[in-house]
Design a protein around this motif. Structure first.
Motif, mmCIF file in Angstrom:
data_model
loop_
_atom_site.group_PDB
_atom_site.id
_atom_site.type_symbol
_atom_site.label_atom_id
_atom_site.label_comp_id
_atom_site.label_asym_id
_atom_site.label_seq_id
_atom_site.Cartn_x
_atom_site.Cartn_y
_atom_site.Cartn_z
ATOM 1 N N TYR A 97 0.783 -1.235 0.000
ATOM 2 C CA TYR A 97 0.000 0.000 0.000
ATOM 3 C C TYR A 97 0.818 1.292 0.000
ATOM 4 O O TYR A 97 0.253 2.368 -0.148
ATOM 5 C CB TYR A 97 -0.946 -0.002 1.217
ATOM 6 C CG TYR A 97 -1.791 -1.251 1.289
ATOM 7 C CD1 TYR A 97 -2.701 -1.554 0.279
ATOM 8 C CD2 TYR A 97 -1.663 -2.139 2.354
ATOM 9 C CE1 TYR A 97 -3.464 -2.708 0.335
ATOM 10 C CE2 TYR A 97 -2.431 -3.295 2.423
ATOM 11 C CZ TYR A 97 -3.330 -3.580 1.414
ATOM 12 O OH TYR A 97 -4.080 -4.716 1.465
ATOM 13 N N ARG A 98 2.120 1.188 0.180
ATOM 14 C CA ARG A 98 2.995 2.364 0.168
ATOM 15 C C ARG A 98 2.444 3.503 1.029
ATOM 16 O O ARG A 98 2.082 4.572 0.506
ATOM 17 C CB ARG A 98 3.215 2.842 -1.270
ATOM 18 C CG ARG A 98 3.818 1.786 -2.170
ATOM 19 C CD ARG A 98 4.177 2.328 -3.528
ATOM 20 N NE ARG A 98 4.740 1.291 -4.386
ATOM 21 C CZ ARG A 98 5.992 0.854 -4.353
ATOM 22 N NH1 ARG A 98 6.829 1.377 -3.470
ATOM 23 N NH2 ARG A 98 6.408 -0.079 -5.180
ATOM 24 N N PRO A 99 2.344 3.285 2.329
ATOM 25 C CA PRO A 99 1.785 4.312 3.220
ATOM 26 C C PRO A 99 2.579 5.611 3.169
ATOM 27 O O PRO A 99 3.799 5.600 2.964
ATOM 28 C CB PRO A 99 1.868 3.666 4.605
ATOM 29 C CG PRO A 99 2.890 2.592 4.479
ATOM 30 C CD PRO A 99 2.801 2.095 3.069
ATOM 31 N N SER A 100 1.886 6.717 3.355
ATOM 32 C CA SER A 100 2.522 8.036 3.265
ATOM 33 C C SER A 100 3.275 8.409 4.537
ATOM 34 O O SER A 100 4.034 9.371 4.549
ATOM 35 C CB SER A 100 1.469 9.105 2.969
ATOM 36 O OG SER A 100 0.483 9.127 3.990
ATOM 37 N N THR A 101 3.057 7.653 5.614
ATOM 38 C CA THR A 101 3.757 7.902 6.880
ATOM 39 C C THR A 101 4.389 6.612 7.374
ATOM 40 O O THR A 101 3.884 5.524 7.096
ATOM 41 C CB THR A 101 2.791 8.436 7.958
ATOM 42 O OG1 THR A 101 1.734 7.480 8.153
ATOM 43 C CG2 THR A 101 2.186 9.778 7.543
ATOM 44 N N PRO A 102 5.488 6.707 8.110
ATOM 45 C CA PRO A 102 6.127 5.489 8.633
ATOM 46 C C PRO A 102 5.311 4.862 9.744
ATOM 47 O O PRO A 102 4.500 5.529 10.402
ATOM 48 C CB PRO A 102 7.475 6.000 9.154
ATOM 49 C CG PRO A 102 7.233 7.438 9.466
ATOM 50 C CD PRO A 102 6.232 7.922 8.454
ATOM 51 N N CYS A 103 5.514 3.584 9.952
ATOM 52 C CA CYS A 103 4.816 2.880 11.026
ATOM 53 C C CYS A 103 5.264 3.443 12.378
ATOM 54 O O CYS A 103 6.460 3.552 12.639
ATOM 55 C CB CYS A 103 5.127 1.389 10.951
ATOM 56 S SG CYS A 103 4.274 0.411 12.208
ATOM 57 N N PRO A 104 4.323 3.819 13.240
ATOM 58 C CA PRO A 104 4.692 4.364 14.556
ATOM 59 C C PRO A 104 5.473 3.345 15.375
ATOM 60 O O PRO A 104 5.149 2.165 15.380
ATOM 61 C CB PRO A 104 3.339 4.669 15.206
ATOM 62 C CG PRO A 104 2.373 4.766 14.072
ATOM 63 C CD PRO A 104 2.861 3.792 13.040
ATOM 64 N N ARG A 105 6.500 3.817 16.063
ATOM 65 C CA ARG A 105 7.362 2.919 16.834
ATOM 66 C C ARG A 105 6.968 2.817 18.304
ATOM 67 O O ARG A 105 7.278 1.836 18.964
ATOM 68 C CB ARG A 105 8.816 3.390 16.730
ATOM 69 C CG ARG A 105 9.373 3.323 15.330
ATOM 70 C CD ARG A 105 9.328 1.918 14.786
ATOM 71 N NE ARG A 105 9.751 1.842 13.389
ATOM 72 C CZ ARG A 105 9.463 0.822 12.592
ATOM 73 N NH1 ARG A 105 8.734 -0.181 13.043
ATOM 74 N NH2 ARG A 105 9.868 0.807 11.348
ATOM 75 N N ILE A 106 6.314 3.845 18.820
ATOM 76 C CA ILE A 106 5.927 3.828 20.234
ATOM 77 C C ILE A 106 4.476 4.250 20.367
ATOM 78 O O ILE A 106 3.958 4.988 19.516
ATOM 79 C CB ILE A 106 6.823 4.769 21.074
ATOM 80 C CG1 ILE A 106 6.719 6.210 20.562
ATOM 81 C CG2 ILE A 106 8.278 4.292 21.072
ATOM 82 C CD1 ILE A 106 7.428 7.214 21.428
ATOM 83 N N PRO A 107 3.793 3.795 21.408
ATOM 84 C CA PRO A 107 2.409 4.239 21.636
ATOM 85 C C PRO A 107 2.368 5.750 21.862
ATOM 86 O O PRO A 107 3.130 6.279 22.669
ATOM 87 C CB PRO A 107 1.989 3.467 22.895
ATOM 88 C CG PRO A 107 2.889 2.277 22.939
ATOM 89 C CD PRO A 107 4.199 2.761 22.380
ATOM 90 N N ASP A 108 1.493 6.405 21.151
ATOM 91 C CA ASP A 108 1.386 7.861 21.222
ATOM 92 C C ASP A 108 -0.090 8.210 21.038
ATOM 93 O O ASP A 108 -0.601 8.164 19.917
ATOM 94 C CB ASP A 108 2.245 8.490 20.118
ATOM 95 C CG ASP A 108 2.231 10.015 20.144
ATOM 96 O OD1 ASP A 108 1.210 10.595 20.560
ATOM 97 O OD2 ASP A 108 3.231 10.613 19.715
ATOM 98 N N THR B 275 -1.846 0.975 22.822
ATOM 99 C CA THR B 275 -0.630 0.174 22.847
ATOM 100 C C THR B 275 -0.009 0.126 21.445
ATOM 101 O O THR B 275 -0.531 0.703 20.496
ATOM 102 C CB THR B 275 -0.927 -1.257 23.322
ATOM 103 O OG1 THR B 275 -1.676 -1.939 22.283
ATOM 104 C CG2 THR B 275 -1.741 -1.248 24.611
ATOM 105 N N HIS B 276 1.100 -0.611 21.329
ATOM 106 C CA HIS B 276 1.720 -0.808 20.019
ATOM 107 C C HIS B 276 0.719 -1.420 19.034
ATOM 108 O O HIS B 276 0.742 -1.106 17.838
ATOM 109 C CB HIS B 276 2.936 -1.737 20.148
ATOM 110 C CG HIS B 276 4.125 -1.083 20.765
ATOM 111 N ND1 HIS B 276 4.372 -1.142 22.118
ATOM 112 C CD2 HIS B 276 5.136 -0.345 20.221
ATOM 113 C CE1 HIS B 276 5.485 -0.478 22.382
ATOM 114 N NE2 HIS B 276 5.960 0.022 21.256
ATOM 115 N N LEU B 277 -0.149 -2.303 19.542
ATOM 116 C CA LEU B 277 -1.109 -2.985 18.675
ATOM 117 C C LEU B 277 -2.076 -1.996 18.032
ATOM 118 O O LEU B 277 -2.324 -2.057 16.818
ATOM 119 C CB LEU B 277 -1.886 -4.035 19.472
ATOM 120 C CG LEU B 277 -2.852 -4.918 18.667
ATOM 121 C CD1 LEU B 277 -2.095 -5.706 17.604
ATOM 122 C CD2 LEU B 277 -3.617 -5.849 19.600
#
Length: 202
Positions: free
Chosen positions: A132-143, A186-188
């Motif tokens: 899908y070539r997402p426009s943003t990187p996968c989040p690394r920490i819960p935010d 969470t990360h999930l």
């Protein structure tokens, strides 16, 4: 105009689909703040959440079969996008909790190909990026702030952040897992919302 609360009541039709029914009440999804004129409501008999023992009423497989067949027909007839097949709590998280954590969204996706969900292989970040070539990187920490921002992009009304988070979890990450139904991010949750936005809104 007919003032009745839904179009379909499992197991009977209540309002013709070409009429407006008042099933959604005060609600919104994406850019739409008036859901009734652009949606079809389906009601399923279920007791929902029991506050006395903190349990959730299960759905019968016959109910799910009928929902699956009914919505499949509607999706084909009206060209409904997968992420627009939602529950009452998705469009009105500050007011509603139905259909609740026990409504099997994943089963409807797997058995009938309806609604939004992640396939088994899509639980891998590399697969999401390749497909899908997402426009943003996968989040690394819960935010929570970032997560809620993604919720707004996906379609949720985020005025009440806690209820929007819980609505998302009931639909996705806590589905069939009542013990996970809470306001914690969470990360999930971060992965699911990132992947869903990439898959359905790219």
């Amino acid at each position: 105009m007919i003032w009745i609360s839904s179009h379909v009541g499992i197991l009977e039709n209540v309002v013709p689909e070409t009429f407006v029914s008042f099933h959604s009440g005060r609600s919104s999804w994406g850019n739409y703040s008036q859901i009734n004129p652009i949606s079809i409501g389906i009601e399923i008999v279920n007791f929902g959440h029991n506050e006395i023992d903190d349990s959730w009423d299960p759905f019968f497989q016959e109910q799910i079969r009928i929902v699956g067949l009914t919505v499949t027909r509607m999706v084909n007839q009206y060209k409904v996008l997968p992420h627009n097949i939602v529950g009452h709590s998705d469009i009105a998280p500050n007011r509603k909790t139905d259909p609740g954590v026990m409504f099997p969204w994943g089963q409807l996706y797997k058995d009938y190909g309806i609604g939004a969900w992640l396939d088994s292989d899509e639980m891998n970040e590399t697969v999401i990026i390749a497909k899908y070539r997402p426009s943003t990187p996968c989040p690394r920490i819960p935010d929570q702030k970032l997560f809620v921002n993604y919720l707004g992009i996906y379609g949720y009304n985020i005025t009440d952040e806690v209820q929007a988070i819980k609505a998302f979890k009931a639909h996705f990450t806590a589905n069939q897992k009542p013990e996970l139904y809470n306001q914690n991010v969470t990360h999930l949750e971060m992965y699911w919302i990132w992947a869903l936005v990439a898959k359905y809104l790219h």
